[in-house]
Every structure is written in C-alpha cells, then in structure tokens.
Design a protein around this motif. Structure first.
Motif, PDB file in Angstrom:
ATOM      1  N   ARG A 200       0.821  -1.214   0.000  1.00  0.00           N
ATOM      2  CA  ARG A 200       0.000   0.000   0.000  1.00  0.00           C
ATOM      3  C   ARG A 200       0.857   1.267   0.000  1.00  0.00           C
ATOM      4  N   ALA A 201       0.239   2.334  -0.498  1.00  0.00           N
ATOM      5  CA  ALA A 201       0.959   3.602  -0.679  1.00  0.00           C
ATOM      6  C   ALA A 201       1.542   4.122   0.629  1.00  0.00           C
ATOM      7  N   LYS A 202       0.874   3.839   1.742  1.00  0.00           N
ATOM      8  CA  LYS A 202       1.308   4.378   3.028  1.00  0.00           C
ATOM      9  C   LYS A 202       2.585   3.718   3.560  1.00  0.00           C
TER      10      LYS A 202
ATOM     11  N   ALA B 230       6.735  -7.191   4.741  1.00  0.00           N
ATOM     12  CA  ALA B 230       6.392  -5.794   4.490  1.00  0.00           C
ATOM     13  C   ALA B 230       5.138  -5.360   5.237  1.00  0.00           C
ATOM     14  N   GLU B 231       5.085  -4.096   5.566  1.00  0.00           N
ATOM     15  CA  GLU B 231       3.928  -3.380   6.089  1.00  0.00           C
ATOM     16  C   GLU B 231       3.649  -3.594   7.573  1.00  0.00           C
ATOM     17  N   ARG B 232       4.523  -4.348   8.283  1.00  0.00           N
ATOM     18  CA  ARG B 232       4.245  -4.494   9.719  1.00  0.00           C
ATOM     19  C   ARG B 232       5.480  -4.774  10.571  1.00  0.00           C
ATOM     20  N   ILE B 233       6.673  -4.842  10.004  1.00  0.00           N
ATOM     21  CA  ILE B 233       7.858  -5.142  10.800  1.00  0.00           C
ATOM     22  C   ILE B 233       8.567  -3.853  11.204  1.00  0.00           C
ATOM     23  N   LYS B 234       9.142  -3.867  12.401  1.00  0.00           N
ATOM     24  CA  LYS B 234       9.941  -2.737  12.858  1.00  0.00           C
ATOM     25  C   LYS B 234      11.225  -2.657  12.048  1.00  0.00           C
TER      26      LYS B 234
ATOM     27  N   HIS C 249      -0.822  -0.993  -4.461  1.00  0.00           N
ATOM     28  CA  HIS C 249      -1.330   0.301  -4.895  1.00  0.00           C
ATOM     29  C   HIS C 249      -0.828   0.746  -6.269  1.00  0.00           C
ATOM     30  N   ASN C 250       0.134   0.007  -6.870  1.00  0.00           N
ATOM     31  CA  ASN C 250       0.724   0.538  -8.098  1.00  0.00           C
ATOM     32  C   ASN C 250       1.118  -0.607  -9.043  1.00  0.00           C
ATOM     33  N   MET C 251       0.192  -0.982  -9.920  1.00  0.00           N
ATOM     34  CA  MET C 251       0.460  -2.069 -10.868  1.00  0.00           C
ATOM     35  C   MET C 251       1.498  -1.691 -11.932  1.00  0.00           C
ATOM     36  N   PRO C 252       1.506  -0.459 -12.428  1.00  0.00           N
ATOM     37  CA  PRO C 252       2.582  -0.105 -13.370  1.00  0.00           C
ATOM     38  C   PRO C 252       3.979  -0.256 -12.756  1.00  0.00           C
ATOM     39  N   LEU C 253       4.126   0.143 -11.494  1.00  0.00           N
ATOM     40  CA  LEU C 253       5.420   0.015 -10.825  1.00  0.00           C
ATOM     41  C   LEU C 253       5.800  -1.453 -10.655  1.00  0.00           C
ATOM     42  N   LEU C 254       4.826  -2.275 -10.316  1.00  0.00           N
ATOM     43  CA  LEU C 254       5.060  -3.714 -10.201  1.00  0.00           C
ATOM     44  C   LEU C 254       5.529  -4.293 -11.528  1.00  0.00           C
ATOM     45  N   THR C 255       4.867  -3.929 -12.615  1.00  0.00           N
ATOM     46  CA  THR C 255       5.208  -4.463 -13.930  1.00  0.00           C
ATOM     47  C   THR C 255       6.615  -4.037 -14.345  1.00  0.00           C
ATOM     48  N   ILE C 256       6.929  -2.776 -14.118  1.00  0.00           N
ATOM     49  CA  ILE C 256       8.286  -2.287 -14.408  1.00  0.00           C
ATOM     50  C   ILE C 256       9.314  -3.092 -13.618  1.00  0.00           C
ATOM     51  N   GLY C 257       9.013  -3.347 -12.339  1.00  0.00           N
ATOM     52  CA  GLY C 257       9.940  -4.081 -11.491  1.00  0.00           C
ATOM     53  C   GLY C 257      10.205  -5.486 -11.982  1.00  0.00           C
ATOM     54  N   VAL C 258       9.168  -6.179 -12.447  1.00  0.00           N
ATOM     55  CA  VAL C 258       9.343  -7.545 -12.938  1.00  0.00           C
ATOM     56  C   VAL C 258      10.208  -7.562 -14.191  1.00  0.00           C
ATOM     57  N   PHE C 259       9.983  -6.609 -15.096  1.00  0.00           N
ATOM     58  CA  PHE C 259      10.819  -6.570 -16.296  1.00  0.00           C
ATOM     59  C   PHE C 259      12.263  -6.173 -15.967  1.00  0.00           C
ATOM     60  N   LEU C 260      12.448  -5.334 -14.967  1.00  0.00           N
ATOM     61  CA  LEU C 260      13.810  -5.031 -14.513  1.00  0.00           C
ATOM     62  C   LEU C 260      14.489  -6.290 -13.952  1.00  0.00           C
TER      63      LEU C 260
ATOM     64  N   LEU D 192       3.726   2.799   7.815  1.00  0.00           N
ATOM     65  CA  LEU D 192       5.100   2.841   8.313  1.00  0.00           C
ATOM     66  C   LEU D 192       5.865   4.051   7.796  1.00  0.00           C
ATOM     67  N   ASP D 193       5.397   4.638   6.714  1.00  0.00           N
ATOM     68  CA  ASP D 193       6.083   5.830   6.202  1.00  0.00           C
ATOM     69  C   ASP D 193       6.042   6.952   7.231  1.00  0.00           C
ATOM     70  N   ILE D 194       4.867   7.161   7.825  1.00  0.00           N
ATOM     71  CA  ILE D 194       4.718   8.189   8.852  1.00  0.00           C
ATOM     72  C   ILE D 194       5.344   7.733  10.162  1.00  0.00           C
ATOM     73  N   GLY D 195       5.045   6.496  10.579  1.00  0.00           N
ATOM     74  CA  GLY D 195       5.509   6.000  11.873  1.00  0.00           C
ATOM     75  C   GLY D 195       7.006   5.811  11.969  1.00  0.00           C
ATOM     76  N   GLU D 196       7.615   5.237  10.928  1.00  0.00           N
ATOM     77  CA  GLU D 196       9.039   4.902  10.979  1.00  0.00           C
ATOM     78  C   GLU D 196       9.932   6.002  10.397  1.00  0.00           C
ATOM     79  N   HIS D 197       9.379   6.794   9.459  1.00  0.00           N
ATOM     80  CA  HIS D 197      10.225   7.738   8.735  1.00  0.00           C
ATOM     81  C   HIS D 197       9.759   9.188   8.819  1.00  0.00           C
ATOM     82  N   GLY D 198       8.526   9.396   9.217  1.00  0.00           N
ATOM     83  CA  GLY D 198       8.011  10.759   9.303  1.00  0.00           C
ATOM     84  C   GLY D 198       7.896  11.450   7.957  1.00  0.00           C
ATOM     85  N   MET D 199       7.597  10.687   6.917  1.00  0.00           N
ATOM     86  CA  MET D 199       7.444  11.285   5.587  1.00  0.00           C
ATOM     87  C   MET D 199       6.472  10.458   4.759  1.00  0.00           C
ATOM     88  N   GLU D 200       6.102  11.001   3.601  1.00  0.00           N
ATOM     89  CA  GLU D 200       5.179  10.328   2.704  1.00  0.00           C
ATOM     90  C   GLU D 200       5.834  10.092   1.350  1.00  0.00           C
TER      91      GLU D 200
END
Length: 442
Positions: free
Chosen positions: A66-68, A159-163, A239-250, A423-431
């Motif tokens: 997810r984007a967050k 992803a999405e729940r580990i410290k 949240h981002n299928m284009p990014l996923l597709t790019i990643g697989v081809f990379l 985790l973006d807000i909680g662990e890094h304080g950014m978006e």
C-alpha cells in the motif's frame, strides 16, 4: 579535396608504421590475455545487471503493497544493498570461499586484506587468481551482489508491519553469517559439492535461503491487520500495478546477468545457451501462471502472472546450464502454475506474504533444484533432494531463532496505530506521495 587527400595519406602512413612495428615486435596480446579481458568485461556487465535487480525488487515490493508503506519499502531495499556488500567484504566472502583453512579463515572471516583468503599479492589481483579466468575483484563484487539478494527476499514477505531496526539487525546476521556459511557447502567446494549437488546460479543457495528466512519471519511476525477476518481471507491489493510491472521486467533483465554471469566466462556458446534457457523459462512461467489463474479464478490476474514470470526465472536458475531448452520451458510452465497454487495455499494457512516471496523464491527454488536431477542425466534427484533438505534444516531454524530473539527483546511488530497510519509516517516521518497520501483502515 585537399583535406580528404591529407587524411588518406595520414591513414596510410599510420597503417604502414603499425605493420612495420608488428613485424619487428613480439606479439603483445596472447589468447589468454584476450580471454581474461573478455571474461572480466562480461562479468562486470553482469554485475551491473544484478545491481539493477535491486531496483526491480524495490519496485515490485512497492507496487504490491500500500501507498502508506512505500517509503519504508524503498528504505529497506536501499539499506540491504549496503548491508550485503559491507558484510560480505568483512566476513561473507571468506566464509563462503574458505580455502583450506576453513575453521580460522572461513568461520572467523579472517584474511590478510579483510575480504577473503584467495586475494593474490598486490592490489591488481589479475592473472594468478581463478587460474587466470577473471580477477579477484571482479569475483568479489559479483558474489557480493548475490549476497544482498537473500535479505531482499525477506523484505517483501515481512512488508507493512515489521519494525525497521529489527529487520535491519536480522538482515545483517542472515547475510553476514547464514547465507555465506551454507553457500560454502556448494560454491565453496564443501560437502554438497563433493556429492555432485548442482545449483548453477542459486535456486537453492540464494532464493530458497531467502525463502526459508521469509517463511520463518512471517510465521513469527503474524499477518497484517485486516488480512484474515473471521476465518475469511481478505485481499489487500497493492497500490501501483505499473510500478510492479516495471519491477518484474527489470528483474528479468537483471537475470541475464544473474544467470549469464554465473557462467564465469565470456565464452559466447556457454553464455548464449544460458540466456536462452533463462528467457524460455521466464516466458513459460508467464503462460503457466496465466493458465492457472484464469482456470482457478476465472479471471486473468496480473499480479499472479508477473509472479509466475519470476517463479520461472527462479526455477531455471539451478539448471540453466545443464537442461535442454525444451526442459527449460517445462520448468517455467510448472513453476509458474505452482506459484499460483502456492500463493493460495499460504493464504489458506494464514501465512501473510504481501508479495508472494515464499511462493516465488522458496517453492520455485526447491522445484528448480529438484528439476536438475529430473531433466539432466548427469545429476541425481536424490542428491538434489538431500541438498534441499539440508538447506531447509539449517536456514529455517537459524532464521526462526534469530527472529524469535528479536521478538523477545526489541520486538518485531509495529504498534496497531502505526500499522494503520502506515510505516512511512511511523518509521520515517514522511510520505511517498506528498499531498496525495490515502489512509485506510486496513
């Protein structure tokens, strides 16, 4: 016209001088020199391609979550490259390729220069290393890129729940000690190598090692909030299928270096054959997963098909140099289809893996290793199975104990509030997407 005549005359003079010099002087470049150069150039290109795979992993994991949590995913994948290279330099290279003095130089990672036991005298590290096939420094950097991959596999599964601190500590231990220790059994000339166990580029040594770590981690970590409700499986889409597709081809592009570079030679025949079997398996993985997901879900699922491509690549990695092209297609088809069923199986067991890392890397890594014995007459299914069991018997408990100690001390799971906000807000304080962040209740 005058300029043209002058240029022609200069070219003729240079050619005549070069010819005269060649007649008088001894040949400077030998066949061994040329092959050494070709090997190093191809392996360095392969290093660049394997390096790009880390961008592929980062984009695949980001797209499937997810984007967050995007910043957190990207941060982990950036840190893993640094952790992998530095720990491999300090201890991993010497532990994986211990030479004769395994107990001292291998386990403790001690050597004259801190990198390994094979370093030749002087900084050049040229013709006296690996029989003059390639340089010490080329070998180190190529193998170091592989080391970081094992921890990257774990990153997606948790992803999405580990410290973040707990994950980084786990990665240091797993990449610095566990990965090179078990890798030495085969690539370091250890006991499995002596039994003729074959894993060309790491279906087991890299991918299932990371997969066992991922499985142990998600078992202790638990599922994401809202994933399993009242016994029902609730999909949490990326949240981002284009990014996923790019990643697989990379990643597919990077696999040309991962497998092609593992030939450890610039020999066109060996490299081109490996690139063909690798590509055929990837393509067949797409078809196998497409057929499976369309048959089971009645809809073609993009995420499953892209993971099927990766499953085919992982499956062929063990035997890309020894199976036929037709066999590589069968391997890809089977691994792609099984990956779809495996993702569903892990969900039914309530083992939450957001990116399907356990299915792609562990299950396909095991299958690919066994298929070497099935499709190549030079290797035994029994020995291949023994190797699979040996790696599972060491890697899974080691990862489980490591994660359990972290759970009992630092803790491994973020708070419910932090997980809900991201985790973006909680662990890094950014978006990741400033001003466009979307928060959800799951």
């Amino acid at each position: 016209m005058k300029i043209w005549k002058t240029s022609l005359l200069a070219t003729a003079v240079l050619a005549f001088a070069a010819r005269g010099y060649a007649q008088d002087a001894e040949p400077v470049v030998t066949a061994a020199d040329a092959m050494f150069t070709a090997n190093n150039v191809w392996m360095m290109v392969s290093i660049f391609l394997v390096f790009v795979m880390h961008l592929g992993f980062a984009t695949v994991e980001t797209g499937l979550t997810r984007a967050k949590n995007a910043v957190n995913i990207l941060f982990k994948n950036t840190a893993i490259v640094a952790i992998g290279l530095l720990t491999y330099a300090l201890i991993g290279f010497a532990l994986m390729y211990p030479g004769d003095s395994w107990l001292i130089k291998g386990f403790l990672g001690l050597s004259a220069d801190g990198l390994g036991v094979h370093c030749p005298e002087g900084a050049a590290g040229l013709m006296d290393y690996a029989g003059g096939a390639y340089s010490y420094w080329t070998d180190f950097l190529f193998q170091g890129m592989f080391a970081a991959t094992a921890a990257t596999i774990v990153s997606g599964a948790v992803a999405e729940r580990i410290k973040l601190p707990s994950f980084l500590i786990f990665s240091v231990i797993y990449v610095a000690i566990i990965y090179p220790f078990v890798g030495s059994w085969v690539w370091g000339g250890g006991w499995l190598a002596e039994m003729n166990f074959h894993d060309f580029a790491g279906s087991t040594l890299v991918h299932s090692v990371g997969g066992w770590g991922a499985l142990a981690s998600i078992m202790l970590l638990g599922p994401r909030m809202g994933k399993y409700v009242n016994g029902q499986i609730k999909a949490i889409p990326g949240h981002n299928m284009p990014l996923l597709t790019i990643g697989v081809f990379l990643l597919w592009l990077g696999w040309f270096g991962f497998n092609g570079g593992s030939v450890l030679s610039g020999d066109p025949g060996g490299v081109s054959f490996v690139l063909v079997t690798t590509s055929m398996a990837a393509a067949a993985g797409i078809i196998g997963s497409m057929i499976a997901t369309w048959s089971i879900q009645k809809k073609p699922d993009l995420t499953m098909v892209l993971n099927g491509c990766l499953a085919g690549l992982v499956g062929i990695t063990a035997g890309a140099d020894v199976v036929s092209v037709f066999s590589s297609i069968l391997i890809g088809l089977i691994c792609g289809a099984v990956a779809v069923v495996s993702v569903m199986m892990f969900d039914k067991l309530h083992l939450d893996d957001p990116v399907g890392a356990t299915s792609v890397h562990l299950v396909s890594g095991i299958l690919g290793t066994l298929f070497v014995g099935v499709f190549s007459p030079d290797y035994s299914v029994g020995v291949q199975a023994l190797g699979v069991l040996a790696y599972g018997a060491v890697c899974f408990p080691a990862a489980f104990i490591c994660m359990l100690v972290l759970k009992l001390t630092l803790g491994v799971r973020v708070s419910e509030e932090e997980e809900l906000k991201g985790l973006d807000i909680g662990e890094h304080g950014m978006e990741a997407y400033g001003g466009f962040q979307i928060f959800t209740n799951i």
